[in-house]
Enzyme design. Structure first.
Site, short mmCIF file in Angstrom:
data_model
loop_
_atom_site.label_atom_id
_atom_site.label_comp_id
_atom_site.label_asym_id
_atom_site.label_seq_id
_atom_site.Cartn_x
_atom_site.Cartn_y
_atom_site.Cartn_z
N SER A 168 -50.76 -10.28 -50.25
CA SER A 168 -50.41 -11.24 -51.31
C SER A 168 -49.11 -11.96 -50.98
O SER A 168 -48.95 -13.14 -51.25
CB SER A 168 -50.27 -10.50 -52.65
OG SER A 168 -51.49 -9.88 -52.98
N GLY B 60 -82.25 -1.00 -64.12
CA GLY B 60 -82.19 0.44 -64.40
C GLY B 60 -81.92 1.23 -63.13
O GLY B 60 -81.15 0.79 -62.26
N GLY B 61 -82.55 2.38 -62.99
CA GLY B 61 -82.34 3.24 -61.82
C GLY B 61 -82.70 2.54 -60.52
O GLY B 61 -82.05 2.75 -59.49
N GLU C 239 -58.86 -14.63 -49.98
CA GLU C 239 -58.21 -15.95 -50.22
C GLU C 239 -57.28 -15.87 -51.43
O GLU C 239 -57.16 -16.81 -52.21
CB GLU C 239 -59.24 -17.08 -50.31
CG GLU C 239 -59.96 -17.24 -48.97
CD GLU C 239 -60.41 -18.64 -48.66
OE1 GLU C 239 -59.89 -19.61 -49.23
OE2 GLU C 239 -61.30 -18.75 -47.79
N ILE D 17 -59.32 -10.11 -40.41
CA ILE D 17 -59.70 -11.47 -40.02
C ILE D 17 -61.23 -11.59 -39.94
O ILE D 17 -61.88 -10.92 -39.11
CB ILE D 17 -59.00 -11.87 -38.69
CG1 ILE D 17 -57.49 -11.68 -38.84
CG2 ILE D 17 -59.36 -13.32 -38.32
CD1 ILE D 17 -56.85 -12.28 -40.10
#
Ligand SMILES: Cc1cc2nc3c(=O)[nH]c(=O)nc-3n(C[C@H](O)[C@H](O)[C@H](O)COP(=O)(O)OP(=O)(O)OC[C@H]3O[C@@H](n4cnc5c(N)ncnc54)[C@H](O)[C@@H]3O)c2cc1C
Length: 382
Positions: free
Chosen positions: A135, A343-344, A367, A160
């Site tokens: 960041s 569901g499952g 990004e 990368i």
């Protein structure tokens, strides 16, 4: 243009969508599950996209490219992501990697590097992040030191995308440690430059077909004319690039979400419980309605931001961050709901929605994380 056309893509955009959708469904989608399962590069997608000249549509015509506008580029990425998110990183990262050259590079650099990209002979990656600088990208340590007519690069870039597959890399490096972000410059580094090497592929939650690796620079000596723009402008170029390319991540998120909705929509018609299709239950219908509504809102924001990118609007930074943040949050919600609707079965790899849910997560992270997008928006409120 009549007033009624103001809020919809042009006919060429609709035609492009049809072309890409047909190609993606025929040649990319059928390999998506295997690419994910094996964690292998989607070579079929690269071949199909290159054959149709859809691998790097943003490259201007005077450098041999298709010269697609920002909205057309978004549509290509969206439609590929609808069937395979990993494959959509081919056109997306080709734009991310090469945009610094397009925005700030010399004529010589453009002529040298955009041609092979446009032809499909080379892919382009973008190397900003480092192990200790995510960041806070300006906290990078990779450095470039001038030596006569050369720059010598040392350091490590992390995460990368398409590293090892790409021939070309836009690399941001510190050229003046005193000046922090204003002491960072951008360079084109080639895979074949002596001293460039790659780490092992990261073992990831999703986008498993997209290689993510570290890139190492060990006394990499490159000619001085490989610098992109003037010394000290690399960080500004890197950020300007993201203003435009965050919209391609929004497009990727949008495509993933649409793919999940399309699949779930079909499934609920087929699946019967309590003697009828589960699509007949209002609880299910409300979920589908919410998913569609969120996707429509994300698409409107993304296309609006693409238009702003094309025009170079003054509020592009806000628009790009808003589109990326909103569309990626929508992708996470919609894919999670798609798993719920199956569901499952939705929880297994026999159905594509769990892959889509895993793939959606990255769009909230790269990004710039969505926390960072909110910082960017707050600093650039409209
Ligand atoms: C699969 C993948 C592909 C990638 N591809 C590329 C690529 O091609 N090129 C490239 O350069 N990078 C790439 N990245 C890197 C990516 O952009 C970074 O991972 C991202 O920017 C976050 O950095 P970080 O991982 O160091 O997290 P950190 O910066 O360590 O963040 C950790 C957490 O803290 C939060 N945080 C940090 N600062 C603040 C703050 N000021 N306020 C509130 N919250 C905060 C973040 O939002 C996050 O939740 C990729 C990453 C991944 C996982």
């Amino acid at each position: 243009m009549s007033d009624f056309d103001l809020y919809r893509p042009a006919e060429e955009h609709d035609m492009l969508r049809e072309t890409v959708r047909a190609l993606a469904e025929a040649k990319i989608g059928p390999h998506a599950a295997e690419v994910d399962e094996q964690g292998r590069f989607p070579q079929e997608a690269r071949d199909a996209l290159t054959a149709a000249d859809l691998h790097a549509v943003h490259v201007p015509e005077n450098y041999g490219g298709a010269g697609a506008d920002a909205l057309a580029t978004v549509i290509v990425i969206e439609e590929v992501a609808r069937v395979c998110a990993s494959s959509s990183l081919i056109p997306a990262v080709n734009k991310l990697g090469s945009l610094p050259v397009i925005l700030s590079g010399s004529e010589e650099l453009k002529a040298k590097y955009l041609g092979p990209l446009a032809k499909g002979d080379a892919m382009f990656s973008y190397a900003l992040s480092e192990p200790d600088a995510g960041s806070d990208a300006a906290g990078m340590k990779t450095k470039a030191v001038r030596d006569g007519d050369f720059w010598v690069l040392n350091g490590v870039k992390r995460w990368i995308t398409n590293a090892g597959v790409s021939e070309y890399y836009t690399v941001m490096a510190v050229t003046d440690p005193e000046k922090r972000s204003k002491g960072i410059s951008a360079f084109v580094v080639e895979k074949g430059d002596e001293g460039v090497s790659f780490g092992a592929p990261e073992k990831k939650l999703g986008i498993k077909g997209s290689p993510t690796r570290e890139v190492y620079f060990d006394n990499v000596r490159i000619p001085a004319d490989r610098m992109i723009g003037a010394e000290g402008t690399g960080f500004a170029t890197a950020m300007k690039t993201l203003d435009h390319t965050r919209i391609t991540i929004a497009a990727q998120a949008l495509g993933i979400a649409q793919g999940a909705l399309d699949y779930a929509k079909g499934y609920v018609q087929e699946r019967k419980q309590f003697g009828k299709a589960i699509a007949d239950f209002q609880g299910i219908q409300f979920m589908l309605a919410d998913m569609a509504m969120k996707i429509s809102a994300a698409r409107a924001l993304t296309y609006q931001a693409a238009a702003a990118s094309e025009r170079g609007d003054a509020d592009l930074t806000y628009q790009g961050a808003a589109a990326k943040c909103f569309a990626s949050d929508v992708a996470m919600e919609v894919t999670t709901d798609a798993v719920q609707l199956l569901g499952g079965y939705g929880y297994t790899r026999d159905y594509p929605v769990e892959r889509m849910m895993r793939d959606a997560k990255i769009t909230q992270i790269y990004e710039g994380t969505n926390q960072v997008q909110r910082i960017v928006m707050a600093r650039n409120l409209p």
